[in-house]
Each structure stands twice: as structure tokens, then as C-alpha cells.
Design a protein around this motif. Structure first.
Motif, PDB file in Angstrom:
ATOM      1  N   THR A  37       0.845  -1.191   0.000  1.00  0.00           N
ATOM      2  CA  THR A  37       0.000   0.000   0.000  1.00  0.00           C
ATOM      3  C   THR A  37       0.882   1.242   0.000  1.00  0.00           C
ATOM      4  O   THR A  37       1.831   1.326   0.780  1.00  0.00           O
ATOM      5  N   ARG A  39       0.272   5.426   0.229  1.00  0.00           N
ATOM      6  CA  ARG A  39      -0.767   6.446   0.445  1.00  0.00           C
ATOM      7  C   ARG A  39      -0.126   7.774   0.834  1.00  0.00           C
ATOM      8  O   ARG A  39       1.032   7.837   1.247  1.00  0.00           O
ATOM      9  N   LEU A 103      -5.174   7.075  -1.096  1.00  0.00           N
ATOM     10  CA  LEU A 103      -4.506   5.948  -1.750  1.00  0.00           C
ATOM     11  C   LEU A 103      -3.838   6.355  -3.063  1.00  0.00           C
ATOM     12  O   LEU A 103      -4.446   6.984  -3.922  1.00  0.00           O
ATOM     13  N   TYR A 105      -1.447   3.753  -4.525  1.00  0.00           N
ATOM     14  CA  TYR A 105      -1.214   2.468  -5.187  1.00  0.00           C
ATOM     15  C   TYR A 105      -1.504   1.346  -4.193  1.00  0.00           C
ATOM     16  O   TYR A 105      -1.218   1.462  -3.001  1.00  0.00           O
ATOM     17  N   TYR A 106      -2.081   0.250  -4.728  1.00  0.00           N
ATOM     18  CA  TYR A 106      -2.320  -0.931  -3.889  1.00  0.00           C
ATOM     19  C   TYR A 106      -2.290  -2.201  -4.728  1.00  0.00           C
ATOM     20  O   TYR A 106      -2.774  -2.224  -5.863  1.00  0.00           O
ATOM     21  N   THR A 107      -1.679  -3.247  -4.180  1.00  0.00           N
ATOM     22  CA  THR A 107      -1.809  -4.591  -4.723  1.00  0.00           C
ATOM     23  C   THR A 107      -1.835  -5.564  -3.565  1.00  0.00           C
ATOM     24  O   THR A 107      -1.146  -5.368  -2.560  1.00  0.00           O
ATOM     25  N   LYS A 108      -2.636  -6.617  -3.692  1.00  0.00           N
ATOM     26  CA  LYS A 108      -2.699  -7.599  -2.612  1.00  0.00           C
ATOM     27  C   LYS A 108      -1.563  -8.610  -2.687  1.00  0.00           C
ATOM     28  O   LYS A 108      -1.347  -9.375  -1.746  1.00  0.00           O
ATOM     29  N   GLU A 249      -2.209  -5.157   4.068  1.00  0.00           N
ATOM     30  CA  GLU A 249      -3.359  -5.623   3.291  1.00  0.00           C
ATOM     31  C   GLU A 249      -4.600  -4.835   3.665  1.00  0.00           C
ATOM     32  O   GLU A 249      -4.840  -4.531   4.837  1.00  0.00           O
ATOM     33  N   ASN A 250      -5.405  -4.493   2.662  1.00  0.00           N
ATOM     34  CA  ASN A 250      -6.683  -3.830   2.895  1.00  0.00           C
ATOM     35  C   ASN A 250      -7.664  -4.318   1.840  1.00  0.00           C
ATOM     36  O   ASN A 250      -7.605  -3.879   0.687  1.00  0.00           O
ATOM     37  N   TYR A 253      -9.363  -2.113  -0.799  1.00  0.00           N
ATOM     38  CA  TYR A 253      -8.608  -1.549  -1.913  1.00  0.00           C
ATOM     39  C   TYR A 253      -8.453  -2.519  -3.084  1.00  0.00           C
ATOM     40  O   TYR A 253      -7.787  -2.194  -4.057  1.00  0.00           O
TER      41      TYR A 253
END
Length: 341
Positions: A37, A39, A103, A105-108, A249-250, A253
């Protein structure tokens, strides 16, 4: 442009190896297969004039090695941002009154790619009531993630017609910048490049790293302000902002990648109907396309090498599949990695 890392409140270079032990104050290390994540934590903006301004903050985020520009996502829109007499505006709490989402950028499941971010802060021209209302409606159409400027254009076109949509895009695209295209590229485990590592990154436009690294004068406070380490006085020469990079982790998102892909699709198409329905349709479409591409990547990795690093990347890629495709592909994935993904 200066992009600096904060280690235990001390300002240091992003080119240096991590100085904190894994699991320290910055959180667990960035790793392949783990969530990532990025932010915004804080903005300190300086405007040549004080008073009320229409303010928009947007981000271009790219995590693929391709030449094309990323879609522009709106992180904050405030039609009545109040700058002090000294021309200062501070954003640390996005609140609920105005459109805002921190936010970037996000990737799991991170795959080791370089993350490239560009931030813009714009002062928008004054708009008449009809134009301002159309912009607010367009921004409110999709909630939960930063909304792309292409969503705004598309929704305004559907709701208010071509002339209004055209004027909104003209307003957004005007080159009246408070921060004009400040970029930072973060790389995973790559020497002689700015390192992607957990912690805080302070970004100072129109300055160079060396101006802050040649002295121990500057530090980043617990509340994300760039301050003089001796006096506690805040850096006030110009605008700056602070990012947070975290292996966190979220589930809220998880549509981020799909929103980015749909935004790029909307830039290339023009169709009527309900914009929210089309965006949801586009997300479902992108899920299927993304699953196909991810499986293709996993099979290609298995063909090239059976080394531990390749198996680790296959396992990380498996986490990016949609839940339904994970169930369908689970047996084959176990064969590729030699154990449960």
C-alpha cells in the motif's frame, strides 16, 4: 526534485540500503507475494495568494514497464480550500466534507515491479454554478477509491452534455499548478536506484536531495511535518508532501487495479447509459482479462525455470487471481510451485 526517506525521523537517501531492522518502526519489509500500500500522509502547500481557492490533487501511478501514460486519479477536490494570509494550506486529514482519498497504489500480492508515481496539485479556475455542480456530481458517481479524471469526463458527458464535459476537462487540464508533476520511481531490490522500502518518503518539488542530505538540520516529525531538528520550526520555503509505503493488506482496496484499467478504457471510448453500471461492467471485464494474463504469466514462468525464485513468483501471482479463478486453478498452481500456493 527531492525524494527522501525517513528513518527514525532522520532524513536520509532513498538510494541507501534500509537502516531499520525488519519489523521495526516502519513495519514488515516489502516482499514478493505480500500486499503493498502506498498512500499520502500529509501535504503542506504554498500558494502565491491567500484566500479561498479551488484545489485538486491527482496522481498518476504505473507499475508496468510500458511507455504509455498512466490514468490520472483524483485524490482530493475542494472547491473552497482556504489558504492562510501567508499562502499556506495543510492537508493531513482528508475528512468527510470534500471528496478525498489518500490511496496512491495498492496490490494484494506484489510481484517485484517498479512503482512510478507522479503527483500534481492544481488550482482550478473559477467555474459557474452549473459547471461546478456537474463536476461535483461526476466526482460523486463512484465512491470508495480515487476517481479517475476520465470518469469525471465520461460522467459529465452523460449527465450534462458535451459542452459541459468539454469545459470541465479544460478546467482540469489548465496548467495552473501549485505542484507540477512531481515524480518518484521506487524499485525493488535494485542497486543504484531509489529503493522501495517500508516507511515514509518526503517529496519536495524544485529541490535536490543533496540540499537536505548535506546537513543533519532536517527531520520528519511524528505528525509528518518536515522540521528543523534544532528549533522544531517547519520547512516553509515551498510546498512539500509525505508518502507512506507499507506492506499492509486492505480488502477495501482490492478493486484498485481494475479501476485503473477501466479508467484507461474510458479514455479510449465514448458510450451513453449509466456511468456507474458501465464502470462495474468494466471491472468485471477486467477481472476476466486480468485472470487470463496472470495465468499466462504463471505458465510462462514455469516453462522458463523451476528455481525457487520462479516458484515464489508463481505463488505471488496466484494471489492476484480472482477468488473464483483461484479455486479453478488451485490444483495446477500447486503443480507449478511444488506445494500449496
Amino acid at each position: 526534485m527531492a525524494n527522501l526517506y525517513c528513518s527514525n525521523h532522520k532524513i536520509c537517501s532513498l538510494f541507501d540500503p534500509p537502516t531499520e531492522e525488519p519489523g521495526g518502526g516502519s513495519g514488515r519489509p516489502i516482499a514478493i507475494g505480500e500486499p503493498l500500500t502506498i498512500r499520502y500522509l500529509h501535504f503542506r502547500l504554498h500558494h502565491r495568494d491567500g484566500g479561498k481557492q479551488q484545489l485538486m490533487i491527482s496522481t498518476f501511478a504505473k507499475a508496468e514497464e510500458r511507455k504509455g501514460a498512466a490514468a490520472e486519479a483524483i485524490n482530493y477536490y475542494n472547491p473552497e480550500a482556504r489558504f492562510s494570509r501567508e499562502g499556506e494550506f495543510r492537508l493531513s486529514d482528508f475528512g468527510g466534507q470534500y471528496y478525498g482519498h489518500p490511496l496512491c497504489y495498492y496490490t494484494k500480492s506484489y510481484l517485484g515491479e517498479s512503482i512510478r508515481l507522479t503527483t500534481k496539485v492544481m488550482e482550478l479556475d473559477r467555474m459557474d454554478r452549473r459547471l461546478a455542480a456537474a463536476l461535483r456530481r461526476a466526482i460523486a458517481t463512484v465512491a470508495g477509491l480515487p476517481i479517475s479524471t476520465s470518469y469525471v469526463a465520461y460522467t459529465a458527458l452523460v449527465q450534462a452534455g458535451f459542452s459541459v464535459a468539454e469545459k470541465i476537462i479544460e478546467v482540469i487540464n489548465r496548467d495552473d499548478s501549485i505542484i507540477n508533476s512531481h515524480s518518484v520511481d521506487l524499485h525493488f531490490d535494485r542497486a543504484n536506484n531509489r529503493r522501495l522500502q517500508p516507511g515514509r518518503v518526503v517529496c519536495i518539488p524544485d529541490r535536490e536531495d543533496g540540499e537536505f542530505l548535506s546537513t543533519e538540520r532536517w527531520a520528519l516529525s511524528a505528525d509528518n511535518r518536515l522540521v528543523d531538528a534544532q528549533t522544531g520550526g517547519e520547512y516553509a520555503d515551498q510546498s512539500y508532501f509525505v508518502l507512506q509505503v507499507k506492506a499492509e493488506e486492505n480488502p477495501l482496496y482490492e478493486k484498485f487495479d481494475y479501476f485503473q484499467n477501466v479508467a484507461e478504457l474510458l479514455e479510449k471510448t465514448n458510450r451513453g447509459g449509466n456511468p456507474a453500471e458501465f464502470i462495474e461492467y468494466g471491472i468485471d471485464l477486467m477481472k476476466g482479462y486480468s485472470d487470463f494474463r496472470l495465468i499466462e504469466q504463471m505458465e510462462a514462468l514455469a516453462l522458463v525455470s523451476r528455481e525457487p525464485a520462479s516458484r515464489q513468483r508463481v505463488a505471488a501471482t496466484f494471489k492476484l487471481l480472482s477468488p473464483l479463478m483461484q479455486k479453478i486453478y488451485e490444483t495446477r498452481a500447486k503443480e507449478l510451485v511444488g506445494s500449496a500456493p
